[in-house]
Design an enzyme around this catalytic site. Structure first.
Site, PDB file in Angstrom:
ATOM      1  CG  ASP A  59      -1.577  -7.171   8.401  1.00 20.57           C
ATOM      2  OD1 ASP A  59      -0.637  -6.465   7.958  1.00 20.57           O
ATOM      3  OD2 ASP A  59      -2.704  -7.192   7.853  1.00 20.57           O
ATOM      4  CG  HIS A  69      -0.928  -1.730  -0.780  1.00 16.20           C
ATOM      5  ND1 HIS A  69      -1.575  -0.637  -1.287  1.00 16.20           N
ATOM      6  CD2 HIS A  69      -1.515  -2.802  -1.368  1.00 16.20           C
ATOM      7  CE1 HIS A  69      -2.512  -1.018  -2.143  1.00 16.20           C
ATOM      8  NE2 HIS A  69      -2.490  -2.325  -2.212  1.00 16.20           N
TER       9      HIS A  69
END
Ligand code: BDR
Ligand code: CA
Length: 314
Positions: free
Chosen positions: A10, A241
């Site tokens: 995303d 992340h």
């Protein structure tokens, strides 16, 4: 032989860094990007994925567009205060000159895995809707995939989207519970480790020292994302992340892993999206966890080595 991966993404600032990290790593062969809502709507995620491949001069890699909404409820909306309204730090890039393939993300994932049994690793770094849909359409992918290495979840610590839940899992808890319950090897690279992989501002300067188009793009999109970390965590730099999942796919020895069955809270008023590993041996039977596969849950990481690995691939 490089490991074939499909990145479900995303993009997203840290997704962009992760995609470039993978593309620059000889241990990996990126055979496709599939897109999902999360940091931005799915259509913009697709636009960004195509732009990123153009910047990397890798328009040979197919992009397949994924689901617009989670399995059970509508998408909660983008996070412009983290990734910018465009998901690229408000960089306002020109539109891409290429298009997504004429196939949904779920069907693309199925075709790739079924055509190359035992070879394809899925690396989801966004909400898990596409992966759950692929399993629903073709459950045999669980036996044919090499493994699934995802960024998401929080086993032993707090969340980041809510006090309880990490953002990717929080976006579609029902899908995550399906993915953790399928008979395949899943590794959950969650906040337990990603919050200890810290790229300082000194580390990030390495991007500015490079003349490569990919590095220049990261320099361009980072300021807003860095500001979010400073405002939220008082952090000099960023927590890593999505690139941590790529690092695991390259070298799992960077991580210390526990193996636990994992359930995802799908109904809690305050805790929807919390990942719950069964960490204790108990005399009582807990039917909700019984018969569930063991998930690899990294609980410790050599954060310095992960950052050095990423920096070595700029
Ligand atoms: C995850 O949420 C998204 O904002 C990031 O791209 C990452 O995938 C971190 O919780
Ligand atoms: Ca992401």
């Amino acid at each position: 032989m490089p490991r074939k991966i499909i990145i479900d993404t995303d993009p997203g600032v840290d997704d962009s860094m992760a995609i470039f990290f993978a593309l620059n790593s000889p241990e990996l062969e990126v055979i496709g990007l599939t897109t999902i809502y999360g940091n931005v709507h799915t259509s913009l995620a697709t636009t960004n994925a195509l732009r990123l491949l153009e910047i990397a001069a890798r328009t040979d890699i197919p992009v397949a567009q994924g689901a617009n909404d989670p399995l059970a409820i509508p998408y909660g909306g983008p996070v412009p205060f983290v990734h910018g309204a465009d998901g690229q730090g408000d960089a306002n890039l020109p539109p891409p000159s290429t298009c997504a393939v004429d196939q949904s993300a779920a069907v693309f994932i199925i075709e790739q895995i079924m055509r190359q049994p035992g070879e394809v690793t899925l690396v989801p770094i966004g909400p898990l809707t596409n992966i759950a849909l692929a399993l629903r359409l073709e459950p045999r992918i669980a036996q044919r995939v090499r493994e699934v290495v995802l960024m998401g979840g929080n086993a032993l610590g707090p969340g980041n989207a809510t006090p309880a839940a990490e953002a990717n899992i929080h976006n579609d808890p029902e899908a995550a519970d399906v993915v953790f319950g399928a008979p395949w090897q899943v590794t959950m690279v969650g906040l337990d480790v990603t919050h200890t992989v810290h790229m300082t501002s000194a580390d990030l300067e390495a991007y500015a020292r490079s003349s490569k188009a990919t590095a220049r793009h990261i320099v361009h999109i980072l300021p807003k994302y860095r500001q979010y970390f400073e405002d939220t965590y008082g952090c000099d730099g960023i927590f890593v992340h999505d690139s941590s999942a790529i690092a695991y796919a390259i070298d799992p020895t960077l991580f210390t892993v526990q193996r636990w069955p994992v359930r995802v809270e799908t109904s809690g008023l305050f805790s929807r999206g919390k990942t719950w590993p069964l960490v204790t041996q108990t005399d009582h039977r807990l039917p909700e966890w019984e018969g569930r596969p063991l998930v690899n849950v990294p609980t410790r990481v050599d954060g310095r080595r992960v950052v050095d690995l990423i920096l070595s691939r700029i």
